[in-house]
Write a protein that holds these residues in place. Structure first.
Motif, PDB file in Angstrom:
ATOM      1  N   MET A   1      69.954  67.295  21.948  1.00 18.35           N
ATOM      2  CA  MET A   1      70.326  66.510  20.778  1.00 18.35           C
ATOM      3  C   MET A   1      69.061  66.153  19.974  1.00 18.35           C
ATOM      4  N   ASP A   2      69.204  66.062  18.661  1.00 18.03           N
ATOM      5  CA  ASP A   2      68.070  65.746  17.807  1.00 18.03           C
ATOM      6  C   ASP A   2      67.653  64.285  17.893  1.00 18.03           C
ATOM      7  N   SER A   3      68.616  63.414  18.214  1.00 17.32           N
ATOM      8  CA  SER A   3      68.326  61.988  18.344  1.00 17.32           C
ATOM      9  C   SER A   3      69.178  61.426  19.466  1.00 17.32           C
ATOM     10  N   GLU A  27      68.402  64.034  27.888  1.00 18.80           N
ATOM     11  CA  GLU A  27      68.741  63.438  26.607  1.00 18.80           C
ATOM     12  C   GLU A  27      68.167  62.021  26.525  1.00 18.80           C
ATOM     13  N   CYS A  67      72.192  58.027  15.298  1.00 24.34           N
ATOM     14  CA  CYS A  67      72.473  58.703  16.565  1.00 24.34           C
ATOM     15  C   CYS A  67      73.054  60.104  16.338  1.00 24.34           C
ATOM     16  N   SER A  68      72.839  60.990  17.312  1.00 24.97           N
ATOM     17  CA  SER A  68      73.415  62.338  17.264  1.00 24.97           C
ATOM     18  C   SER A  68      74.852  62.363  17.748  1.00 24.97           C
ATOM     19  N   ASN A 106      75.281  59.440   8.171  1.00 28.78           N
ATOM     20  CA  ASN A 106      75.153  60.075   9.483  1.00 28.78           C
ATOM     21  C   ASN A 106      76.522  60.585   9.942  1.00 28.78           C
ATOM     22  N   TYR A 193      78.441  69.603  23.953  1.00 30.97           N
ATOM     23  CA  TYR A 193      77.682  70.852  23.872  1.00 30.97           C
ATOM     24  C   TYR A 193      78.556  72.081  23.611  1.00 30.97           C
TER      25      TYR A 193
END
Length: 233
Positions: A1-3, A27, A67-68, A106, A193
């Motif tokens: 995850m990016d964030s 994560e 958040c992601s 977001n 995922y």
């Protein structure tokens, strides 16, 4: 995850397994909950805890910013009135979390842990503060949000494998059965995922047999929510 992945209710019995599985994937995990002491007792090292109450919107803005993904696994109260009635966590809480998580345009993937019989509003469970009414209402908020989402409806939650080792996905809210908290947690994590897990509502149970060989295939077998999931009485 990016964030960060934010687990709302992550110190609960399902939530803390979700947190552990996400940490094992390296994560960055933030848990939002009401009790610092409870979190200290139950959270795995590596998770960041933020004190927040889904019933109080101003406590959510900072922990959910940017958040992601969000996993919402809050355990509701069952009072008929007052702050611990199901409406406050299962509907208003979902609404407040969605608002906080989508600030600044977001668009996180949101996994909502609901329950079986969410559409059966004549079921005896609904006597507890209209529990099932608000379960379904919270689901509908998410389905209509325009966000990538997954709605998971566990069967009766257990900690042993009496019902079997195999995971079964159903749709239509017509089945019943038991499922381990571990398998519910893994289904939530896998959903983050697997592209086929987006835009689906399903029930999860255990049955006799070998563990499923592929979560991707299990999610790929589901039908997307192209129309609202209807109520039954």
């Amino acid at each position: 995850m990016d964030s960060q992945v934010v687990v709302v209710g992550g110190a609960g019995r399902v939530g803390r397994i979700i947190v552990q599985r996400l940490l094992e994937r390296r994560e960055s995990v933030r848990v939002v909950g009401r009790s610092v002491q409870h979190a200290r007792r139950h959270l795995a090292p590596g998770a960041v805890f933020s004190e927040g109450d889904v019933r109080v919107p101003q406590t959510l803005a900072t922990p959910l910013a940017g958040c992601s993904a969000v996993v919402y696994c809050v355990e509701p109260g069952t009072d008929d009135r007052g702050p611990d009635r199901p409406e406050t966590t299962l509907y208003q809480g979902v609404r407040n979390v969605l608002a906080a998580a989508t600030a600044g345009d977001n668009r996180p993937h949101v996994v909502l842990v609901s329950q079986l019989h969410a559409t059966h509003q004549g079921h005896p469970l609904n006597a507890y503060g209209r529990l099932l009414v608000w379960r379904f209402a919270g689901e509908e908020l998410l389905r209509e949000s325009g966000l990538p989402y997954t709605v998971v409806r566990p069967g009766w939650l257990v900690d042993d494998r009496t019902a079997g080792d195999r995971v079964r996905f159903d749709q239509g809210d017509q089945s019943t059965g038991w499922v381990t908290r571990e398998d519910v947690a893994e289904a939530c994590v896998q959903a983050l995922y697997i592209p086929a897990a987006r835009g689906v509502t399903f029930e999860i149970f255990n049955e006799p047999g070998s563990p499923i060989p592929s979560w991707s295939e299990a999610y790929g077998s589901l039908t997307w929510d192209r129309t609202p999931v209807g109520l039954t009485y």
